[in-house]
Design a protein around this motif. Structure first.
Motif, PDB file in Angstrom:
ATOM      1  N   ALA A 179      12.554  48.002 -23.399  1.00 50.83           N
ATOM      2  CA  ALA A 179      13.035  48.567 -24.671  1.00 50.83           C
ATOM      3  C   ALA A 179      14.441  48.089 -25.006  1.00 50.83           C
ATOM      4  O   ALA A 179      14.815  47.988 -26.179  1.00 50.83           O
ATOM      5  N   LEU A 180      15.231  47.789 -23.967  1.00 51.18           N
ATOM      6  CA  LEU A 180      16.633  47.391 -24.195  1.00 51.18           C
ATOM      7  C   LEU A 180      16.792  45.901 -24.467  1.00 51.18           C
ATOM      8  O   LEU A 180      17.811  45.481 -25.020  1.00 51.18           O
ATOM      9  N   ARG A 181      15.811  45.109 -24.065  1.00 52.98           N
ATOM     10  CA  ARG A 181      15.931  43.642 -24.210  1.00 52.98           C
ATOM     11  C   ARG A 181      16.115  43.294 -25.681  1.00 52.98           C
ATOM     12  O   ARG A 181      15.350  43.734 -26.530  1.00 52.98           O
ATOM     13  N   GLY A 182      17.170  42.501 -25.973  1.00 48.39           N
ATOM     14  CA  GLY A 182      17.451  42.123 -27.353  1.00 48.39           C
ATOM     15  C   GLY A 182      18.410  43.088 -28.043  1.00 48.39           C
ATOM     16  O   GLY A 182      19.031  42.732 -29.040  1.00 48.39           O
ATOM     17  N   ARG A 183      18.552  44.308 -27.507  1.00 45.70           N
ATOM     18  CA  ARG A 183      19.495  45.290 -28.078  1.00 45.70           C
ATOM     19  C   ARG A 183      20.722  45.411 -27.208  1.00 45.70           C
ATOM     20  O   ARG A 183      21.835  45.540 -27.697  1.00 45.70           O
ATOM     21  N   LEU A 228      22.350  45.646 -20.086  1.00 46.02           N
ATOM     22  CA  LEU A 228      21.703  46.819 -19.494  1.00 46.02           C
ATOM     23  C   LEU A 228      20.237  46.528 -19.157  1.00 46.02           C
ATOM     24  O   LEU A 228      19.713  46.996 -18.130  1.00 46.02           O
ATOM     25  N   ALA A 229      19.573  45.729 -19.997  1.00 44.55           N
ATOM     26  CA  ALA A 229      18.181  45.339 -19.706  1.00 44.55           C
ATOM     27  C   ALA A 229      18.123  44.580 -18.378  1.00 44.55           C
ATOM     28  O   ALA A 229      17.257  44.850 -17.530  1.00 44.55           O
ATOM     29  N   THR A 230      19.058  43.669 -18.158  1.00 41.71           N
ATOM     30  CA  THR A 230      19.079  42.892 -16.913  1.00 41.71           C
ATOM     31  C   THR A 230      19.404  43.795 -15.724  1.00 41.71           C
ATOM     32  O   THR A 230      18.823  43.654 -14.639  1.00 41.71           O
ATOM     33  N   PHE A 231      20.316  44.727 -15.930  1.00 42.08           N
ATOM     34  CA  PHE A 231      20.662  45.707 -14.882  1.00 42.08           C
ATOM     35  C   PHE A 231      19.394  46.445 -14.419  1.00 42.08           C
ATOM     36  O   PHE A 231      19.085  46.499 -13.227  1.00 42.08           O
ATOM     37  N   TYR A 232      18.628  46.979 -15.353  1.00 38.05           N
ATOM     38  CA  TYR A 232      17.418  47.718 -14.976  1.00 38.05           C
ATOM     39  C   TYR A 232      16.362  46.782 -14.367  1.00 38.05           C
ATOM     40  O   TYR A 232      15.682  47.168 -13.412  1.00 38.05           O
ATOM     41  N   ASP A 233      16.238  45.583 -14.916  1.00 39.75           N
ATOM     42  CA  ASP A 233      15.282  44.620 -14.333  1.00 39.75           C
ATOM     43  C   ASP A 233      15.622  44.323 -12.870  1.00 39.75           C
ATOM     44  O   ASP A 233      14.734  44.269 -12.017  1.00 39.75           O
ATOM     45  N   ASP A 234      16.901  44.130 -12.590  1.00 46.29           N
ATOM     46  CA  ASP A 234      17.320  43.822 -11.210  1.00 46.29           C
ATOM     47  C   ASP A 234      17.011  44.997 -10.279  1.00 46.29           C
ATOM     48  O   ASP A 234      16.580  44.804  -9.142  1.00 46.29           O
ATOM     49  N   LEU A 235      17.256  46.216 -10.760  1.00 47.10           N
ATOM     50  CA  LEU A 235      16.997  47.390  -9.909  1.00 47.10           C
ATOM     51  C   LEU A 235      15.501  47.540  -9.626  1.00 47.10           C
ATOM     52  O   LEU A 235      15.104  47.952  -8.536  1.00 47.10           O
ATOM     53  N   CYS A 236      14.674  47.198 -10.618  1.00 48.11           N
ATOM     54  CA  CYS A 236      13.209  47.292 -10.449  1.00 48.11           C
ATOM     55  C   CYS A 236      12.717  46.508  -9.249  1.00 48.11           C
ATOM     56  O   CYS A 236      11.868  46.985  -8.493  1.00 48.11           O
ATOM     57  N   GLU A 237      13.254  45.333  -9.082  1.00 50.44           N
ATOM     58  CA  GLU A 237      12.815  44.463  -7.984  1.00 50.44           C
ATOM     59  C   GLU A 237      13.058  45.169  -6.643  1.00 50.44           C
ATOM     60  O   GLU A 237      12.220  45.156  -5.744  1.00 50.44           O
ATOM     61  N   ALA A 238      14.221  45.834  -6.537  1.00 45.31           N
ATOM     62  CA  ALA A 238      14.545  46.542  -5.292  1.00 45.31           C
ATOM     63  C   ALA A 238      13.643  47.763  -5.117  1.00 45.31           C
ATOM     64  O   ALA A 238      13.186  48.049  -4.002  1.00 45.31           O
ATOM     65  N   GLU A 239      13.368  48.479  -6.198  1.00 49.82           N
ATOM     66  CA  GLU A 239      12.565  49.704  -6.090  1.00 49.82           C
ATOM     67  C   GLU A 239      11.171  49.385  -5.543  1.00 49.82           C
ATOM     68  O   GLU A 239      10.612  50.166  -4.768  1.00 49.82           O
ATOM     69  N   ALA A 240      10.607  48.255  -5.944  1.00 56.18           N
ATOM     70  CA  ALA A 240       9.281  47.875  -5.446  1.00 56.18           C
ATOM     71  C   ALA A 240       9.323  47.684  -3.925  1.00 56.18           C
ATOM     72  O   ALA A 240       8.422  48.128  -3.200  1.00 56.18           O
TER      73      ALA A 240
END
Ligand SMILES: [Fe+2]
Ligand SMILES: [Fe+2]
Length: 207
Positions: free
Chosen positions: A138-142, A146-158
């Motif tokens: 939802a944040l990508r492009g806006r 912050l979009a990259t921050f959440y994307d990076d955290l996702c990789e760790a959560e998995a």
């Protein structure tokens, strides 16, 4: 007993999917979400440290949990840097009742208690993964930072989810593990859907 060193226990997907309107409804609340994230990372580090003292296992189990705790603290510090760069104070925040209510379904007797705690930790990581992926999209492009921050955290959560699942699998026979995941993941659905919508990662899903 399965070896947690080699286990790659994959849990089934969570039975409840966050509705698509959840992340777009939070775009006006990113400052509060970031403060919430800081508190969640700090709690995740404390949870990993607590497991480090309680989960049986040798060198590899200890190393994996220590690395996980450290990684959560790295996430915490990254969140603090992002807050500071945006001029947002890291203030106390009323937590959602999610984690506290999830724990009410945990068995009170060993060895099920520790396995349940690990499964709940895996479920929290899975839910965080799902929701951070929705926020990133939802944040990508806006707000690409912050979009990259959440994307990076996702990789760790998995990775965290599969470590906690593997540790739970080292304590329980496969059939018991599946049965407990079923009970705990359905409880998670009931808890999450009963919570009101709020600017928190783990609050109700419908605005
Ligand atoms: Fe984290
Ligand atoms: Fe995590």
């Amino acid at each position: 007993m399965t070896s947690a060193e080699s286990a790659t226990a994959a849990l089934p997907p969570l039975p409840y999917a966050t509705p698509p309107q959840w992340a777009p409804a939070l775009l006006e609340h990113t400052a509060t979400l970031l403060v919430d994230q800081g508190h969640l990372e700090k709690k995740a580090a404390a949870g990993a440290l607590s497991f480090l003292f309680r989960v049986p296992g040798g060198n590899e189990v200890q190393r994996s949990l220590s690395a996980l705790a450290r990684e959560e603290l790295v996430h915490f510090e990254r969140t603090l840097r992002l807050l500071a760069a945006r001029g947002i104070g890291f203030e106390p925040l009323q937590p959602s009742r999610y984690a506290e209510r999830l724990k009410t379904a945990i068995s009170r007797t060993m060895p099920h208690r520790l396995a349940d705690e690990l499964l709940v930790a895996a479920i929290i990581e899975a839910r965080s993964h799902e929701r951070m992926a929705l926020l990133a999209r939802a944040l990508r492009g806006r707000d690409d930072e912050l979009a990259t921050f959440y994307d990076d955290l996702c990789e760790a959560e998995a990775r965290h989810e599969s470590l906690y699942a593997a540790l739970a699998a080292s304590l329980l026979p496969a059939d018991d593990l599946t049965a407990r995941f079923d009970v705990l993941s359905r409880h998670e659905q009931a808890v999450l859907t009963a919570l009101p919508f709020a600017p928190r990662l783990h609050a109700g899903g419908s605005p």
